[in-house]
Write an enzyme that holds these catalytic residues in place. Structure first.
Site, PDB file in Angstrom:
ATOM      1  N   HIS A 100     -14.177  -5.490   7.225  1.00  0.00           N
ATOM      2  CA  HIS A 100     -13.597  -6.346   6.193  1.00  0.00           C
ATOM      3  C   HIS A 100     -14.710  -6.816   5.267  1.00  0.00           C
ATOM      4  O   HIS A 100     -15.894  -6.645   5.564  1.00  0.00           O
ATOM      5  CB  HIS A 100     -12.855  -7.543   6.803  1.00  0.00           C
ATOM      6  CG  HIS A 100     -13.673  -8.368   7.742  1.00  0.00           C
ATOM      7  ND1 HIS A 100     -13.959  -7.959   9.034  1.00  0.00           N
ATOM      8  CD2 HIS A 100     -14.275  -9.578   7.602  1.00  0.00           C
ATOM      9  CE1 HIS A 100     -14.681  -8.877   9.646  1.00  0.00           C
ATOM     10  NE2 HIS A 100     -14.906  -9.875   8.786  1.00  0.00           N
ATOM     11  N   HIS A 128     -14.438 -16.841  14.544  1.00  0.00           N
ATOM     12  CA  HIS A 128     -13.965 -15.542  14.080  1.00  0.00           C
ATOM     13  C   HIS A 128     -15.056 -14.524  14.381  1.00  0.00           C
ATOM     14  O   HIS A 128     -15.954 -14.778  15.179  1.00  0.00           O
ATOM     15  CB  HIS A 128     -13.580 -15.598  12.601  1.00  0.00           C
ATOM     16  CG  HIS A 128     -14.640 -16.125  11.698  1.00  0.00           C
ATOM     17  ND1 HIS A 128     -15.496 -15.303  11.008  1.00  0.00           N
ATOM     18  CD2 HIS A 128     -14.996 -17.394  11.369  1.00  0.00           C
ATOM     19  CE1 HIS A 128     -16.325 -16.035  10.286  1.00  0.00           C
ATOM     20  NE2 HIS A 128     -16.046 -17.315  10.491  1.00  0.00           N
TER      21      HIS A 128
END
Length: 376
Positions: free
Chosen positions: A62, A299
């Site tokens: 990402h 995360h």
């Protein structure tokens, strides 16, 4: 709940290396209208900062915060590489999930995916799946067998009770709320007398009405007397497969070693660890608790920093989110750490067993205090 379309899944793809794989995924995100052309630069830059390899053959490439303006709408593209793609440091990815998200939308998606993918058997099935439909079912958890339900939601501690019936009713209600049993199970376990295991521990179950494997635990604030026998804690088992057997074995080990009294005084997280982790039964385990201050929780990037810190030591280390399910996870697995769903302010308990356990806990505390690569 994020929904995944079969149009966003690409089985049987090939790529010579990680960069080629990422460029393919970025092109698919652009083709789907999720990102502008510059997003690929952020995806490649992210890999230079921190590898997006999660473990179990899964990577989640990402972009960086600098390329969020390139995101047009949140979405994912899933690429399966049956031959595998080297993702660095001896890591091979068989499935890469490209994520495009503005703000922090991807964090919920990431937690959802890691919860499914942390199941080792699912990761293996993802490698061998041949159709987009099969891959989608696996990623959405539709083919995942239900894991044993034993967490904070099935425990009731420090109950004011003077009879087993109170504990029986509490456990039956917890299991019913979890969808693990039906009315027949509830009636049976409330009406029939539990079995005395000794040391204040009692057990009950039912041959009828088991819908899902689960374990409920209720504990009285003070032990009470049942026909001359001590009663303080009741374990109720719903058995739909063999998963509860491991819990019963650990319970048996505690009783055989005259250590069941630990269950009568432990807090929720420790009690769960005693019933779900073999390491918790030993006497040389150290533990420490820390609060996560990262704005977006654990995360992928701070999670990687935490796991890398843990991997510097030889001790066996587990981590428990005290504000989550309360179940311990392997601290060396990024997949399982991210799946804990840790948010800002959550309390983590680390347990370490080994020659360098004390040093490991100190290093973990220092890393968390320093912000896990995101600043204190």
């Amino acid at each position: 709940m994020f929904q995944l379309s079969v149009q966003d899944i690409h089985p049987g793809e090939q790529a010579g290396n990680k960069e080629e794989a990422i460029r393919q995924i970025a092109a698919a995100l652009a083709q789907a209208g999720n990102v502008a052309g510059g997003y690929v630069d952020g995806m490649l830059a992210r890999e230079q900062q921190t590898s997006t390899f999660l473990g179990n053959g899964i990577a989640i490439p990402h972009g960086t915060t600098d390329t969020r303006d390139q995101v047009l709408k949140t979405g994912v593209q899933v690429f399966q590489f049956p031959q595998g793609v080297t993702w660095g440091e001896g890591q091979v990815a068989y499935v890469a999930i490209g994520i495009a998200a503005s703000s922090d939308e991807h964090l919920g998606l990431l937690r959802q995916l890691t919860h499914v993918l942390s199941d080792d058997s699912v990761a293996e099935q993802l490698k061998s799946a041949t159709t987009a439909e099969e891959l989608r079912a696996l990623l959405m958890g539709e083919k995942q067998s239900e894991q044993l339900k034993l967490d904070n939601e099935t425990m009731t501690l420090d109950v004011i009770a003077s009879s087993l019936v109170t504990l029986q009713a509490l456990n039956a209600a917890r299991l019913k709320e979890a969808g693990a049993v039906d009315a027949a199970f509830v009636a049976k376990t409330i009406n029939d007398s539990p079995m005395n295991l000794g040391q204040g521990i009692w057990l009950n179950d039912s041959a009828e009405g088991n819908l899902r494997s689960a374990v409920a635990v209720s504990r009285a604030t003070q032990a009470f007397d049942v026909e001359g026998e001590k009663a303080a804690l009741l374990v109720t088992v719903a058995m739909n497969d063999e998963q509860p057997i491991a819990v019963l074995k650990r319970l048996g080990d505690l009783l055989l070693n005259n250590k069941a009294d630990r269950l009568l005084s432990a807090d929720a997280a420790t009690l769960l660890a005693l019933l779900t982790s073999d390491d918790a039964l030993t006497d040389d385990v150290l533990s420490a608790e820390f609060v996560v201050r990262n704005e977006h929780g654990l995360h992928a990037r701070p999670g990687t920093m935490l796991v890398n810190t843990i991997k510097q030591f030889n001790s066996e280390i587990t981590v428990t989110n005290l504000d989550g399910t309360g179940k311990p996870a392997n601290g060396r697995s990024l997949m399982k750490v991210v799946a804990l769903g840790v948010k800002k302010g959550h309390r983590l308990r680390f347990t370490a067993q080994g020659e360098d356990a004390e040093q490991a806990l100190k290093a973990i505390g220092d890393a968390i205090a320093a912000g896990l690569g995101e600043g204190a």
